[in-house]
Design an enzyme around this catalytic site. Structure first.
Site, PDB file in Angstrom:
ATOM      1  N   LYS A 186      -9.469  42.885 -90.507  1.00 50.54           N
ATOM      2  CA  LYS A 186      -7.767  42.629 -90.165  1.00 50.54           C
ATOM      3  C   LYS A 186      -6.462  43.553 -90.636  1.00 50.54           C
ATOM      4  O   LYS A 186      -6.484  44.093 -91.375  1.00 50.54           O
ATOM      5  CB  LYS A 186      -7.672  41.430 -91.386  1.00 50.54           C
ATOM      6  CG  LYS A 186      -6.099  40.488 -91.224  1.00 50.54           C
ATOM      7  CD  LYS A 186      -6.045  39.838 -92.191  1.00 50.54           C
ATOM      8  CE  LYS A 186      -4.001  38.786 -92.135  1.00 50.54           C
ATOM      9  NZ  LYS A 186      -3.407  38.065 -92.805  1.00 50.54           N
ATOM     10  N   LYS A 196      -9.322  45.200 -95.423  1.00 54.35           N
ATOM     11  CA  LYS A 196      -7.612  44.020 -94.474  1.00 54.35           C
ATOM     12  C   LYS A 196      -7.057  45.219 -95.347  1.00 54.35           C
ATOM     13  O   LYS A 196      -6.344  45.589 -96.349  1.00 54.35           O
ATOM     14  CB  LYS A 196      -7.610  42.868 -95.710  1.00 54.35           C
ATOM     15  CG  LYS A 196      -6.065  41.977 -95.850  1.00 54.35           C
ATOM     16  CD  LYS A 196      -5.309  41.193 -96.646  1.00 54.35           C
ATOM     17  CE  LYS A 196      -4.246  40.807 -95.676  1.00 54.35           C
ATOM     18  NZ  LYS A 196      -4.222  39.657 -97.414  1.00 54.35           N
TER      19      LYS A 196
END
Length: 322
Positions: free
Chosen positions: A244, A191
């Site tokens: 992400k 992330k």
């Protein structure tokens, strides 16, 4: 001369030899549930996305169920926020109430529960803060309490997004110890500290009130580090991993697919969604064509699961093409 165009001559031929195909079952739809009553509040920076109170969820849940997608990713927005994110692990908290409602009405829908403290803390950061520093080890017990509470409410998958080191093993230990050894963990392993999250912070009311998240989310320039993060989460017990954002990190997604055999999710995040919506509203692009192309790129790069705010529209468009 090789004539590649032979297999492009008609729509039927193109469909026959198409290498990458998206299914409705690949898609997960994020939703935002706010504490209170009679709430259906539009998110200005995310066209067609709303915050719902639990009592206003039913119509949206019916749309999700009827779309044929696999399920949803849930984010809660409590009224009470404090430094220890106590609403995150309150068994009667807004997210817990919503999960129970969803599983009562539509037990077939997969409910992925995001595990992070940012929506629940008064400072908006993803962990415990002391003297302006986000503390790693002190955060893990709170994340563990949150994961157990969400599992007890009926969540099918626990998805830690906080990016604290060691959180997968902490959550796995807590889930196992509390009678949930069969609940899988989908870790937001790679992330990145991305500018693409801004609309989400409006939707989830989770912007940090000081600083930013670069001391715990990943540097956008680091691809090799992302693979180390993923490997570490797998070693700690992650059943699935995530990259992400999606579109700006297709190289990371592809490298992860080549290196790891676990199911991989990609999150087509709020900024990616809102840019498409804004351009479509101005008439600059064909929304359907762009969305399907973007989702195909994510699938082609290696995603097994695509989390996207386009999910309900995409499901309809995919059905039209079948």
């Amino acid at each position: 001369m090789r004539r590649f165009r032979r297999l492009r001559a008609s729509d039927s031929l193109r469909r026959l030899v198409r290498e990458t195909k998206i299914s409705k079952s690949d898609l997960i739809y994020p939703i935002f549930v706010a504490e209170g009553e009679k709430i259906k509040k539009s998110v200005d920076s995310m066209p067609e996305i709303y915050q719902y109170s639990v009592d206003m969820l039913d119509e949206e849940l019916e749309r999700i169920y009827n779309s044929g997608i696999s399920g949803l990713l849930i984010f809660g927005i409590p009224k009470h926020k404090d430094e220890t994110a106590s609403s995150a692990y309150d068994d009667n908290g807004v997210t817990q109430q919503a999960i129970r409602r969803i599983k009562k009405l539509y037990p077939q829908l997969i409910v992925i529960a995001d595990v992070c403290l940012c929506e629940y803390t008064s400072h908006g950061h993803c962990g415990v803060v002391r003297d302006g520093k986000i503390l790693n080890d002190e955060t893990l017990p709170l994340l563990s309490k949150m994961a157990v509470s969400l599992a007890e409410s009926g969540a099918d998958i626990i998805a830690p997004s906080d990016m604290m080191d060691g959180r997968v093993s902490a959550l796995r230990e807590a889930l196992d110890a509390n009678g949930f050894p069969d609940i899988p963990i989908l870790s937001y392993s790679a992330k990145f500290a991305s500018g693409y999250y801004s609309p989400f912070r409006d939707a989830a009311e989770s912007a940090p009130c000081f600083g930013d998240r670069r001391t715990y989310q990943m540097d956008c320039a680091n691809g090799r580090e992302a693979l180390r993060e993923i490997a570490d989460d797998i070693e700690e017990g992650a059943d699935m991993v995530m990259v992400k954002p999606a579109l700006a990190y297709l190289d990371v997604l592809s490298a992860a697919r080549n290196q790891f055999g676990l199911p991989i999710a990609a999150y087509n995040v709020s900024g990616e969604y809102s840019m498409v919506k804004a351009a479509a509203q101005l008439g600059w692009i064909d929304e359907k064509r762009i969305v399907v192309e973007n989702l195909t790129a994510i699938k082609r790069a290696g995603a097994d699961i695509i989390i996207t705010y386009h999910a309900l529209d995409a499901a309809k468009w995919l059905e039209e093409e079948e």
